[in-house]
Enzyme design. Structure first.
Site, PDB file in Angstrom:
ATOM      1  CG  HIS A  77      -2.863   2.568  -1.938  1.00 33.61           C
ATOM      2  ND1 HIS A  77      -2.791   2.430  -0.571  1.00 33.61           N
ATOM      3  CD2 HIS A  77      -3.986   1.910  -2.320  1.00 33.61           C
ATOM      4  CE1 HIS A  77      -3.836   1.714  -0.150  1.00 33.61           C
ATOM      5  NE2 HIS A  77      -4.572   1.388  -1.185  1.00 33.61           N
TER       6      HIS A  77
ATOM      7  N   PRO B 125       3.144  -4.223  15.953  1.00 38.81           N
ATOM      8  CG  PRO B 125       4.209  -2.150  16.215  1.00 38.81           C
ATOM      9  CD  PRO B 125       3.815  -3.157  15.206  1.00 38.81           C
TER      10      PRO B 125
ATOM     11  CB  CYS C  62      -2.540  13.236 -22.503  1.00 39.42           C
ATOM     12  SG  CYS C  62      -0.881  13.404 -21.790  1.00 39.42           S
TER      13      CYS C  62
ATOM     14  CD  GLN D 104      -2.487  -1.127   2.759  1.00 40.54           C
ATOM     15  OE1 GLN D 104      -3.526  -0.501   2.956  1.00 40.54           O
ATOM     16  NE2 GLN D 104      -1.863  -1.792   3.717  1.00 40.54           N
TER      17      GLN D 104
ATOM     18  CB  CYS E 283      -0.678  14.338 -18.128  1.00 38.95           C
ATOM     19  SG  CYS E 283      -1.662  15.590 -18.967  1.00 38.95           S
TER      20      CYS E 283
END
Ligand code: BV8
Ligand code: ZN
Length: 245
Positions: free
Chosen positions: A122, A217, A133, A104, A130
């Site tokens: 992601h 953790p 385009c 991710q 762009c």
């Protein structure tokens, strides 16, 4: 749970007998490279509201604010080095017949640590795209002082990352879904398992009968559902585990 120095014999057995492995990583894997996570105490989101910045609306409303946030993160990442977790995952890649790293993260640290079979759900902060385009630019190529930077076609450039409310890249998502449904071992490392659809991948693997291990953790939304939830920093647990294989 991790038994003392060792890991449960069941866990080691599962690793040694696995043919097809998927590793899902989140911001926690880059935390030990000094890159703040999203929801941790020093989280990126603490200073900024995710909906404020990682959305197309925010970009349209205030492109400079969004660009500056990504510039700030690029500078952080530029200074960061891959950490032992990135290298341990890269070492894992060649130990199994089939292996896929689904991340991710957008920082590119897995690739810098040598991972090759990587799916970026992601996007990647080092690419711009762009809006008109769709042309992709390596961020480092862009010299234009103009703001926001423009494409050769005159369109505006944006970071090539997936914002909230945006669809994930189709190819990346379908290879991640396919791998989660067919693997026999699934590792979820350093993710709060909150952001969809990435967070559904461990559960998909569980449903397909894979042995699912979490390394974090803190407890997460899937800790009670997975086969083994190893409570610890990835940089301590994973190199130790990979060293035992
Ligand atoms: C989509 C790129 C539909 C950008 C990211 C309500 C409103 C709006 C949207 C939604 C909603 N409800 C659901 C949604 C959908 C939304 C979503 O899931 N929202 C969540 C917040 C509820 N999802 C989307 O919008 C996705 N798109 O659904 O589109 C659609 C479909 C078709 C057509 C059109 C539209 C898009 C989601 C992608 C968003 N982009 N990043 C950028 O980075 O700027 S998400 C962002 O969060 C990062 O990618 C990050 O990886 C991800 C998840 O966070 P984590 O990685 O888990 O990080 P976090 O800080 O949360 O956790 C860190 C963990 O590490 C912690 O558990 C911590 O304990 C642990 N840790 C800390 N240190 C260590 C450690 N672990 C190990 N070792 C350590 N040392
Ligand atoms: Zn263009």
């Amino acid at each position: 749970m991790q038994e003392g120095e060792g890991f449960s014999s069941q866990l080691l057995r599962r690793f040694k007998s696995a043919h097809s492995v998927v590793v899902l990583t989140g911001a926690g894997v880059s935390a030990e490279s000094g890159i703040p996570t999203f929801r941790g105490k020093d989280g990126l989101w603490k200073k900024f509201n995710p909906q404020e910045l990682a959305t197309m609306d925010a970009f349209k409303r205030d492109p400079r604010l969004v660009w500056e946030w990504y510039e700030y993160r690029r500078r952080l990442i530029q200074k960061a080095q891959p950490n032992p977790t990135h290298y341990a995952i890269s070492d894992l890649e060649d130990k199994f017949g089939e292996f896929l790293l689904v991340t991710q993260n957008i920082d590119g640290l897995h690739q810098r640590a040598g991972s090759r079979r990587v799916v970026e759900l992601h996007g990647n902060i080092w690419r711009d795209r762009c809006l008109r385009c769709g042309k992709l630019y390596d961020y480092r190529e862009i010299e234009s002082e103009e703001f926001p930077p423009k494409c050769g076609c005159g369109g505006t450039l944006r970071p090539d990352v997936v914002w909230f409310g945006e669809a994930l890249p189709q190819e990346a998502l379908s290879s991640a879904l396919g791998a989660a449904q067919s693997c026999d071992l699934f590792l979820s490392v350093g993710t709060s398992a909150l952001v969809q659809p990435a967070a559904s991948l461990p559960l998909l693997a569980l449903r397909n009968g894979a042995f699912v291990v979490e390394i974090n953790p803190e407890p997460t939304t899937i800790s009670e559902l997975v086969n083994q939830s190893l409570r610890g920093k990835a940089g301590e647990v994973l190199p130790n585990l990979v060293g035992r294989l």
